[in-house]
Design a protein around this motif. Structure first.
Motif, PDB file in Angstrom:
ATOM      1  N   THR A  32      20.329 -89.083  10.202  1.00 30.95           N
ATOM      2  CA  THR A  32      21.080 -87.764  10.338  1.00 30.95           C
ATOM      3  C   THR A  32      20.043 -87.180   9.035  1.00 30.95           C
ATOM      4  O   THR A  32      19.506 -87.892   8.200  1.00 30.95           O
ATOM      5  N   PHE A  42      20.672 -76.499   6.132  1.00 33.02           N
ATOM      6  CA  PHE A  42      21.242 -77.477   6.842  1.00 33.02           C
ATOM      7  C   PHE A  42      22.707 -77.739   6.220  1.00 33.02           C
ATOM      8  O   PHE A  42      22.957 -78.799   5.629  1.00 33.02           O
ATOM      9  N   GLU A  94      27.959 -78.718   9.997  1.00 32.75           N
ATOM     10  CA  GLU A  94      27.491 -79.613  10.891  1.00 32.75           C
ATOM     11  C   GLU A  94      26.068 -79.706  10.949  1.00 32.75           C
ATOM     12  O   GLU A  94      25.685 -80.911  11.593  1.00 32.75           O
ATOM     13  N   ARG A  95      25.284 -78.843  10.765  1.00 32.66           N
ATOM     14  CA  ARG A  95      23.943 -79.350  10.699  1.00 32.66           C
ATOM     15  C   ARG A  95      23.397 -80.311   9.722  1.00 32.66           C
ATOM     16  O   ARG A  95      22.424 -80.854  10.113  1.00 32.66           O
ATOM     17  N   GLU A 106      25.005 -83.069   9.473  1.00 32.68           N
ATOM     18  CA  GLU A 106      25.003 -84.269  10.369  1.00 32.68           C
ATOM     19  C   GLU A 106      24.262 -84.349  11.385  1.00 32.68           C
ATOM     20  O   GLU A 106      24.476 -85.333  12.286  1.00 32.68           O
ATOM     21  N   LYS A 107      23.422 -83.442  11.742  1.00 39.78           N
ATOM     22  CA  LYS A 107      22.668 -83.538  12.927  1.00 39.78           C
ATOM     23  C   LYS A 107      21.429 -84.697  12.680  1.00 39.78           C
ATOM     24  O   LYS A 107      21.134 -85.082  11.824  1.00 39.78           O
ATOM     25  N   SER A 108      21.281 -85.202  13.851  1.00 40.89           N
ATOM     26  CA  SER A 108      20.365 -86.394  14.155  1.00 40.89           C
ATOM     27  C   SER A 108      18.735 -85.815  14.100  1.00 40.89           C
ATOM     28  O   SER A 108      18.640 -84.657  14.694  1.00 40.89           O
ATOM     29  N   VAL A 129      16.949 -84.683  17.447  1.00 37.94           N
ATOM     30  CA  VAL A 129      17.340 -83.200  17.881  1.00 37.94           C
ATOM     31  C   VAL A 129      16.670 -81.932  17.112  1.00 37.94           C
ATOM     32  O   VAL A 129      16.837 -80.807  17.475  1.00 37.94           O
ATOM     33  N   LEU A 130      15.987 -82.428  16.006  1.00 37.86           N
ATOM     34  CA  LEU A 130      15.472 -81.322  15.295  1.00 37.86           C
ATOM     35  C   LEU A 130      14.017 -80.701  15.693  1.00 37.86           C
ATOM     36  O   LEU A 130      13.274 -81.583  16.202  1.00 37.86           O
ATOM     37  N   GLU A 183      11.941 -77.329  11.699  1.00 44.38           N
ATOM     38  CA  GLU A 183      13.197 -77.999  11.166  1.00 44.38           C
ATOM     39  C   GLU A 183      13.030 -79.508  10.319  1.00 44.38           C
ATOM     40  O   GLU A 183      13.583 -79.527   9.020  1.00 44.38           O
TER      41      GLU A 183
END
Length: 591
Positions: free
Chosen positions: A363, A390, A393-394, A396-398, A401-402, A406
């Motif tokens: 993440t 970021f 929730e951003r 914690e994004k994987s 998927v960026l 990003e």
């Protein structure tokens, strides 16, 4: 001019993010449109939707009957081991002589045509893609980040090409200077909405600020009027003599509405870590040779870089800028001479394509924690992540998927959490949006360490560089002027080259006036013959395509045989004309 492509009442979402929300726009075959928007806003998604490669959730894309669409993709369309010539022929279906003719417009000579495409630098590969586009004769070009990996000279060539291109263009770019040079309309994708403006990007942004200020003033006046009406109603509605007036004022109050002020989107805010300012040389190279096992790239390098300087490395693609930077970072060994960093130099590196090698299972916060210096706590990680947009929730994004932009932001955020007093940055602006590039430039100007970098973004180079080193023709030298001087010199070289290409070959100084006239006449005659042969080949090639299509549907044996015989004869004629074209082409080159 006719509309050739439009998107109407479009809706598109990914998870909780609304990329398009009842958005509409249209493109004519003479508009040159610059598409701007933040990283992750959906610019590349919109391109895929316009191309029919991705579907809308609702709404429709309408293609005009005469639309011929050309698209410059970001991904690599080349086969393993495929040469430039092979790719152009495969992609366009055009004969090799035509491919060579178009490739020449982008300085892709015979030596380049027979080299494997994947051995070329990113800038030269972009030239190959552009040549392939032209071979399809589009009337609407879609260029997705065309300036990424292009050197200054190639950017200027592309600018000349787009200004002269007599058809529509949609350019997705973070490079404001490039957009201003090439586009007369601006399309912004922001918060799911598409806004078209009949002017360049600077005019649009100025107009946007003016409209925001106008709307704020209008809302302030509306708020004052509402307050007056509310006070009058409260004071008079219970009085029988004034109740009717109060009711009238109440109706006026209902009609008063605030204008929605288009707020500015969140911006990146960051600073590089504080360092202790140092004096004297940060790097010294003496008699340095750089390159690879099988070849030298540059030699006899005598360079000294002072602490606290910000040195921009310039030069055409393929000249060795990245090789030089890799040698400085010690990812390539020195081939000869000496290179020495000053005492106490702690070097941080941002390399081209580094964002493509990130561990996708991590993440955002996990990556930053891995990069951070020992002792960095969770709140510090979250603060840095938030400053790079970021947050919540951003964070914690994987990573998988960026978007490309990003990921580039994430790598820069990781650099902030390390402790460096020297930064070596190879194309840090690629895939970053305009606002992030501006924030990065501002942060580097505040940084008290040493910066050595290369970038194709003219705004970024102009803002950041305090000194310039040029890599050119096997030499690496300190450029005597500043970056603006370098841009001016390069533009002059481009202009001289274009003027010489648009006229006859230069006169032979040793031949005298009569020899010059004779030479010019011979050259013009050869050019006429060449054009005549090209027209004949094109006409026969069109006939061959028509007959090939008819052959598929031929049902009678006699008709099929007639078509077959004519195709065989056409092949012989075209082959002879192509041989004649090559002879004439060589003769023109000799003159």
């Amino acid at each position: 001019m006719p509309v050739v492509l439009s998107v109407q009442a479009a809706y598109k979402r990914y998870g909780h993010q609304h990329l398009l929300e009842d958005a509409s726009c249209s493109f004519t075959d003479d508009q040159k449109v610059g598409l701007i928007g933040r990283n992750g806003a959906g610019k590349s998604t919109l391109c895929r939707i316009l191309l029919g490669e991705e579907d809308l959730d609702a709404g429709e894309v309408v293609q005009g009957k005469k639309l011929r669409l050309g698209y410059l993709r970001q991904h690599d369309p080349f086969f393993e081991g495929e040469t430039v010539s092979d790719f152009l022929i495969r992609d366009s279906g055009q004969p090799d002589w035509r491919c060579g003719q178009v490739a020449w417009q982008f300085a892709l000579g015979d030596d380049m045509l027979h080299r494997p495409v994947r051995e070329l630098s990113g800038g030269w590969q972009t030239r190959v893609k552009l040549a392939a586009l032209l071979l399809h004769d589009p009337n609407l070009l879609i260029l997705d980040e065309p300036t990424n990996f292009l050197d200054l000279r190639t950017q200027m060539l592309l600018e000349h090409f787009l200004r002269d291109f007599r058809a529509g263009v949609l350019v997705v770019s973070h490079d404001r200077s490039f957009l201003k040079q090439t586009c007369n309309h601006t399309l912004e994708l922001s918060r799911g909405q598409l806004t078209m403006f009949p002017g360049d990007v600077d005019s649009y942004l100025d107009n946007l600020d003016e409209r925001r200020e106008h709307d704020r003033r209008l809302n302030a006046a509306t708020a004052s009027k509402r307050k007056q009406l509310e006070q009058f109603i409260a004071s008079n509605r219970a009085n029988a003599n004034t109740a009717s007036q109060a009711r009238s004022k109440a109706k006026q109050l209902e009609k008063l509405e605030f204008v929605e002020v288009r707020g500015e989107e969140a911006r990146v805010h960051f600073s590089f870590p504080k360092v202790i300012p140092r004096q004297g040389p940060a790097l010294r190279a003496e008699d340095l040779t750089i390159g690879y096992e099988d070849r030298d790239i540059a030699s006899d390098i005598q360079i000294e870089i002072e602490h606290q300087s910000r040195v921009g490395i310039v030069g055409d693609n393929g000249q060795g800028k990245t090789t030089f930077l890799r040698t400085l970072c010690e990812s390539l060994p020195v081939k000869g001479g000496q290179m020495k960093w000053g005492f106490g130099c702690q070097v941080g590196v941002y390399a081209q394509h580094v964002y493509t090698t990130l561990r996708e299972n991590l993440t955002v916060l996990e990556y930053l924690d891995y990069q951070a210096a020992p002792g960095t706590n969770t709140q510090q990680l979250k603060d840095v992540a938030g400053s790079f947009l970021f947050s919540g929730e951003r964070a914690e994004k994987s990573i998988k998927v960026l978007s490309g932009g990003e990921r580039a932001r994430l790598v820069l955020a990781g650099l902030l959490l390390e402790q460096h007093n020297v930064l070596v940055l190879d194309e840090p602006g690629n895939h970053l949006d305009v606002e992030t590039i501006e924030a990065l430039a501002a942060a580097l100007k505040r940084y008290e360490g040493t910066v050595i970098f290369t970038s194709h973004d003219r705004y970024f180079m102009h803002e950041v560089a305090t000194a310039v080193i040029e890599v050119r023709e096997g030499r690496v030298v300190s450029y005597p002027g500043g970056y603006d001087d370098y841009v001016y010199r390069t533009q002059k070289e481009i202009d001289v080259g274009l003027r010489s290409e648009s006229t006859t070959k230069a006169t032979d100084q040793s031949g005298g006036a009569s020899g010059s006239k004779s030479r010019g006449k011979s050259d013009r005659d050869l050019q006429k013959q060449l054009k005549s042969v090209e027209r004949k080949i094109a006409k026969l090639d069109d006939e061959r395509k028509t007959l090939t299509a008819e052959q598929v549907h031929a049902t009678e044996a006699s008709a099929a045989k007639k078509i077959h015989d004519r195709l065989a004869a056409l092949s012989v004629e075209i082959e002879a004309l192509e041989a004649e074209w090559l002879e004439l082409s060589e003769a023109v080159g000799a003159w």
